[in-house]
Design an enzyme around this catalytic site. Sequence first.
Site, PDB file in Angstrom:
ATOM      1  N   THR A   1       2.211  -0.524  10.804  1.00 24.83           N
ATOM      2  CA  THR A   1       1.315  -0.481  12.057  1.00 24.83           C
ATOM      3  C   THR A   1       0.523  -1.887  12.044  1.00 24.83           C
ATOM      4  O   THR A   1       0.375  -2.579  13.138  1.00 24.83           O
ATOM      5  CB  THR A   1       0.388   0.751  12.145  1.00 24.83           C
ATOM      6  OG1 THR A   1       1.186   1.787  12.173  1.00 24.83           O
ATOM      7  CG2 THR A   1      -0.515   0.472  13.336  1.00 24.83           C
TER       8      THR A   1
ATOM      9  N   SER B   1       6.067  -1.698  -2.294  1.00 25.86           N
ATOM     10  CA  SER B   1       6.192  -2.551  -3.307  1.00 25.86           C
ATOM     11  C   SER B   1       5.155  -2.314  -4.365  1.00 25.86           C
ATOM     12  O   SER B   1       4.080  -2.733  -4.648  1.00 25.86           O
ATOM     13  CB  SER B   1       5.904  -4.022  -2.863  1.00 25.86           C
ATOM     14  OG  SER B   1       4.879  -4.238  -2.022  1.00 25.86           O
TER      15      SER B   1
ATOM     16  N   GLY C   1       0.734  -1.056   0.067  1.00 26.89           N
ATOM     17  CA  GLY C   1      -0.246  -0.164  -0.131  1.00 26.89           C
ATOM     18  C   GLY C   1       1.059   1.166  -0.048  1.00 26.89           C
ATOM     19  O   GLY C   1       2.339   1.308   0.238  1.00 26.89           O
TER      20      GLY C   1
END
Length: 274
Positions: A112, A178, A104
């Site tokens: 987190t 990514s 993301g």
Amino acid sequence: MAVIGAAPWRFCSFSDSKLGFSDSLSSPSAKFVRWNAVRFDAVKARSRHVTPIKAVKAFVSGQADGAGGKNGMSTNIVWHECSVDKFERQRLLQQKGCVIWITGLSGSGKSTLACALSRALHSRGNLTYVLDGDNVRHGLNRDLSFRAEDRAENIRRIGEVAKLFSDSGIICIASLISPYRKDRDACRAMLSEGNFIEVFMDIPLEVCEERDPKGLYKLARAGKIRGFTGIDDPYEPPLNCEVVLQQTGGDYASPSDMAKTVISYLEEKGYLKG
């Protein structure tokens, strides 16, 4: 090959009866030599071990056993099987090794979630390890930049390490932007069917930029960072990922709730039992 002391490799070139040192292969007769002193004459040099010329030529040309071949690919290597296999390790740990790949935008909450998921699984008695994109760049990938080719290599290396963790029976949680599908798909292809679980943090760019926990969006907008994902470099969202975690209206799920969603998937697919 004998090794003398712990001195580094140096290049030496022979000219008549004198022995000189150089940091480059400027002489066509340059050869490898181990040496322990900063300076020594030819008589002392002859008393030390000098790598045989034939072996040196083989090393330089990449023809020695195990030496690198074309394009840096290893040659003359054979996979060695061990009597303890992945299934035995999984039985020992009472879980199935896999890779949970969290992708993301920067600020979407990947790290987190990774830590919350690791904590939740640990409390259940499951063994995990987190490969965080920034953390890996402090060590294994510290030699890589953020150019396109280096970003691809960064992901490839993390994929290979994640595969090793999965093979050991550990639940490996990889957390990194990514941005390109082809790189993520290449990591998926490293593992057997079903052992790569792609988790997409589907959080809008404006929300991530508002959070900006590292101040990177601000720098990117000011032109101080080039090629920043979401600003002047694209992010390609997954097309067929296993889990999607997204914002619902103005409400955000807590990290523990997101971790529960991923754990539900793992339970459904049988990863949390040997």
